[in-house]
Design an enzyme around this catalytic site. Structure first.
Site, PDB file in Angstrom:
ATOM      1  N   SER A  41       0.831  -1.208   0.000  1.00 56.41           N
ATOM      2  CA  SER A  41       0.000   0.000   0.000  1.00 56.41           C
ATOM      3  C   SER A  41       0.866   1.259   0.000  1.00 56.41           C
ATOM      4  CB  SER A  41      -0.896   0.022   1.233  1.00 56.41           C
ATOM      5  OG  SER A  41      -1.859  -0.999   1.175  1.00 56.41           O
ATOM      6  N   HIS A  74      -3.191   0.301  -4.613  1.00 57.12           N
ATOM      7  CA  HIS A  74      -2.690  -0.888  -5.305  1.00 57.12           C
ATOM      8  C   HIS A  74      -3.093  -0.769  -6.776  1.00 57.12           C
ATOM      9  CE1 HIS A  74      -1.515  -3.518  -1.808  1.00 57.12           C
ATOM     10  NE2 HIS A  74      -2.236  -2.593  -1.195  1.00 57.12           N
ATOM     11  N   HIS A  98      -5.552  -9.654  -1.517  1.00 54.94           N
ATOM     12  CA  HIS A  98      -5.603  -9.886  -0.075  1.00 54.94           C
ATOM     13  C   HIS A  98      -6.698 -10.902   0.264  1.00 54.94           C
ATOM     14  CE1 HIS A  98      -3.969  -5.789  -0.534  1.00 54.94           C
ATOM     15  NE2 HIS A  98      -3.287  -6.021   0.577  1.00 54.94           N
ATOM     16  N   GLU A 101     -10.179  -9.489   0.857  1.00 54.42           N
ATOM     17  CA  GLU A 101     -10.996  -9.098  -0.290  1.00 54.42           C
ATOM     18  C   GLU A 101     -11.938 -10.223  -0.722  1.00 54.42           C
ATOM     19  OE1 GLU A 101      -8.793  -6.530  -3.358  1.00 54.42           O
ATOM     20  OE2 GLU A 101      -7.167  -7.551  -2.293  1.00 54.42           O
ATOM     21  N   ALA A 128       2.680  -1.879   4.095  1.00 48.49           N
ATOM     22  CA  ALA A 128       2.428  -0.840   5.085  1.00 48.49           C
ATOM     23  C   ALA A 128       1.887  -1.527   6.329  1.00 48.49           C
ATOM     24  CB  ALA A 128       1.407   0.166   4.552  1.00 48.49           C
ATOM     25  N   MET A 233      -1.924  -7.000   7.231  1.00 49.57           N
ATOM     26  CA  MET A 233      -2.910  -7.906   6.653  1.00 49.57           C
ATOM     27  C   MET A 233      -2.432  -8.566   5.363  1.00 49.57           C
ATOM     28  SD  MET A 233      -6.102  -5.254   7.050  1.00 49.57           S
ATOM     29  CE  MET A 233      -6.250  -4.209   8.520  1.00 49.57           C
ATOM     30  N   SER A 234      -1.131  -8.718   5.196  1.00 54.05           N
ATOM     31  CA  SER A 234      -0.608  -9.284   3.944  1.00 54.05           C
ATOM     32  C   SER A 234       0.735  -9.950   4.203  1.00 54.05           C
ATOM     33  CB  SER A 234      -0.455  -8.167   2.892  1.00 54.05           C
ATOM     34  OG  SER A 234       0.565  -7.256   3.287  1.00 54.05           O
ATOM     35  N   ASN A 257       1.421   3.953  10.841  1.00 54.23           N
ATOM     36  CA  ASN A 257       0.679   4.434  12.017  1.00 54.23           C
ATOM     37  C   ASN A 257       1.185   3.673  13.231  1.00 54.23           C
ATOM     38  OD1 ASN A 257      -1.069   2.143  10.713  1.00 54.23           O
ATOM     39  ND2 ASN A 257      -1.682   2.195  12.857  1.00 54.23           N
ATOM     40  N   HIS A 291      -6.690   4.586   6.234  1.00 50.73           N
ATOM     41  CA  HIS A 291      -5.951   4.184   5.036  1.00 50.73           C
ATOM     42  C   HIS A 291      -5.302   5.374   4.330  1.00 50.73           C
ATOM     43  CE1 HIS A 291      -4.820   1.110   2.186  1.00 50.73           C
ATOM     44  NE2 HIS A 291      -5.260   1.844   1.183  1.00 50.73           N
TER      45      HIS A 291
END
Length: 319
Positions: A41, A74, A98, A101, A128, A233-234, A257, A291
């Protein structure tokens, strides 16, 4: 002892067909890339790392078997080219599929298997991530040296199901998933590029969670207690499949963050007494991830990441 069941019908053949389809679109010097770079990301700017010519871009929608990226930041395309003075052939995956998704794990990692059959021996994976380690700051880069596969521990693993020995063994070890030689090259390259760095390069442990919700305060504290330095998450599914295929891996998280580790405010807490509704909302939103911040932090770090990747590959393939 039970025999291993037959591999999923057609998986190897489908991956092979996709690899051959891509080769037909490439000049001979690009048909067998040595390196794949996965751009997370906000890090699509890594595509600017490669030399201007030769260069071929192919949208995911035109690649058989590839899922189309739906997440902002992306782009959803393959970029083939060369990198550095020695013109190492590379392929960039600008965006990824992902699990959150709605894709099956086999779909999430399909591109990684295609990389293997195209000839990739080294994969650089970027993402990220939220910083759990208290010493990390937004904009810092964390080179991964291990991971916690939280989703895998409850049965969401890309290698679940029949094993295809054409890709790798039934029980691949992951104790050395993050290549030590590549990590040493990275530290050397970073020191040479940044004698007085404006951002910090760390090593740390990545916690993979399924998403798409950001973590609660309690979940962040749990992950930190388990030893995680960053959460996202990846990445881990791709790394598992890459190692299963024998591809060596280098992975980076960009801290976009800082996770909130403090307890939430109780409903009977005096701290909110006398505060307006707007003040209360501002107080409770401190540290809340979004995001847009992820994408902005990625843009800010893009140049440092580009220079670092180029320097690593120069060192790796110049000998």
């Amino acid at each position: 002892m039970m025999e291993d069941p037959e591999p999923l019908p057609g998986l190897y053949e489908r991956v092979q067909a996709t690899a051959e389809h891509l080769r037909k679109s490439l000049a001979s010097e690009l048909q067998y890339p040595k390196v794949a770079i996965v751009c997370g990301s906000g890090l699509g700017g890594l595509a600017d790392t490669i030399n201007p010519e030769p260069r071929v871009e192919i949208p995911y929608k035109d690649v058989p078997g590839f899922a189309v990226s739906t997440v902002p930041g992306h782009a959803g395309k393959l970029v083939f080219g060369t990198i550095g003075r020695i013109k190492t052939p590379v392929m960039l995956l600008v965006g990824r599929a992902h699990f959150y998704e709605g894709h099956a794990m086999a779909q999430v990692t399909f591109a990684t298997r295609v990389c293997k059959l195209l000839g990739v021996d080294t994969m650089i994976v970027t993402n990220a991530a939220g910083g759990l380690n208290e010493i990390y700051s937004v904009g810092d880069i964390v080179m991964l040296n291990d991971h916690l596969n939280l989703a895998g521990l409850v049965g969401i693993n890309p290698l679940i199901g029949p094993n295809d020995p054409q890709f790798g063994p039934r029980f691949p070890p992951l104790s050395d998933a993050y290549n030590l030689h590549l990590r040493r090259l990275t530290h050397n390259a970073w020191s040479a590029l940044h004698p007085t760095p404006s951002r910090t390069l760390h090593e740390g442990i990545y916690a993979f969670v399924a998403g798409p919700t950001y973590e609660t305060r309690a979940e962040c504290r749990m992950l930190r207690l388990l030893g995680a330095d960053v959460v996202g998450m990846s990445t881990v599914p791709e790394i598992i499949v890459a190692r299963h295929c024998g591809i060596r891996v280098l992975a980076f998280s960009l801290i976009t963050n800082k996770a909130v580790l403090e307890n939430g405010v109780r409903g009977d807490a005096e701290v909110l007494s006398g505060m307006s509704a707007v003040d209360v909302d501002d107080f409770l939103s401190m540290g809340r991830a979004n995001h847009e911040e992820v994408l902005e932090a990625g843009r800010a770090a893009a140049e440092d990441m580009q220079a670092l990747v180029k320097a690593i590959l120069e060192d790796l393939y110049s000998s």
